[in-house]
Design an enzyme around this catalytic site. Sequence first.
Site, PDB file in Angstrom:
ATOM      1  N   GLU A 178       1.625  38.445   5.890  1.00 32.56           N
ATOM      2  CA  GLU A 178       1.207  39.777   5.232  1.00 32.56           C
ATOM      3  C   GLU A 178       2.399  40.756   5.074  1.00 32.56           C
ATOM      4  O   GLU A 178       2.477  41.849   5.535  1.00 32.56           O
ATOM      5  CB  GLU A 178       0.291  40.435   6.348  1.00 32.56           C
ATOM      6  N   GLU A 205      -4.667  38.413  15.903  1.00 31.43           N
ATOM      7  CA  GLU A 205      -4.407  39.379  16.614  1.00 31.43           C
ATOM      8  C   GLU A 205      -5.143  39.239  18.052  1.00 31.43           C
ATOM      9  O   GLU A 205      -5.644  40.216  18.475  1.00 31.43           O
ATOM     10  CB  GLU A 205      -4.626  40.829  15.992  1.00 31.43           C
TER      11      GLU A 205
END
Length: 379
Positions: A267, A162
Amino acid sequence: MKFRHVASMAFWMALTTACTSQQQSVSPELSLKDAVGDQFLIGVALNTRQTAAGDSLSQNLVKRHFTAIVPENCMKMEEIHPEEDRYDFSKADELVNFGISNGLVVTGHCLIWHSQLAPWFCVDKDGKPVSAEVLKERMKEHIYTVVKRYKGKIRGWDVVNEAIIEDGSYRKSPFYEILGEEFIPLAFQYAHEADPDAELYYNDYGMDIEGRRNGVVKLIRTLKERGLRIDAVGMQGHMGMDHPDINEFEKSMMAFAAEGVKVMITEWDMSALPTVKQGANIADTLAYQAALNPYTESLPDSVSKVWNTRMKQFFQLFEKHADVITRVTAWGLTDNDSWKNDFPIKGRTDYPLLFDRNYQPKPFVKELMEEASAEQPVK
Ligand code: XIL
């Protein structure tokens, strides 16, 4: 392109009608990993309860249906390296041992991330940001220690998580503030030095967004130009009923693959609840909160149908691009385990995963397994 399981339209429609209830029992011979075959790894994120001795229900489900696992939290820095001179490997060891002893491919998640960061990591004892030199040393020591411990046991690492925001620029994380863009190449370099055989991944969310897509493409090029190893881009795949747009998601998959890396859906989950708009005051009114948590008892059939259709569409997209996708991992085993019950609002009842609260496969998973088994030649 690989379409391994293309069912006839009639078969697909009959199953859709037959399988709207999530409580239907499933033949014990069916398994998701058999349905997926050798297209890509099919993985699941596990929490520490599930890898501890005693949770045989979860463990049996994992062994039956999945080929890969990843720790949901226990390898994150705040857990594995809570203080400068203290590591806690107990839970991570348990997960890795569970994976190895059951022939599951283990992914490490994650080495450098601004969230769930150990509080000491980027600051000195007065709470002030450390110097670039100190941060580099700490990153190197952390990455070397964790990666070397699992050398030969973990196939690949989410090295940086991220780091790119929606406009394609760098997130202003403590790592960026102290080291600038350089923190990413450094993290990949250290991880490769620690285990030259490990695959290395860059992982992020909201990857369908054009700005982030372009930012990540630029990052892959930078790493490659500098001769650094990057094997795959992880597209987290936290979805909702209204996002992402499947075509934009596909464009990003193709854009990353065109840079010569593999793609992983790392995910995967899809919230069945109303999407919480950013900036909304979620404490506003009780009525508003109730509207955001509408299915506390069960998911209505009408919503379940839409959810299952959308999940199946994404799964078919992954199958269509199985030549570039190496792993699809669900972010949790059953709905009851999902972080989405507490994010972005605490205490909701969500239905985002492949298995329901009774450990039963969702209708679209059941369909996938039945379609695949119907294609097998009769013995
Ligand atoms: C989540 C876990 O599922 C939660 O249990 C935890 O409280 C917060 O983190 N992106 C990631 C994952 O890369 O590590 C996050 O996992 C979800 C978002």
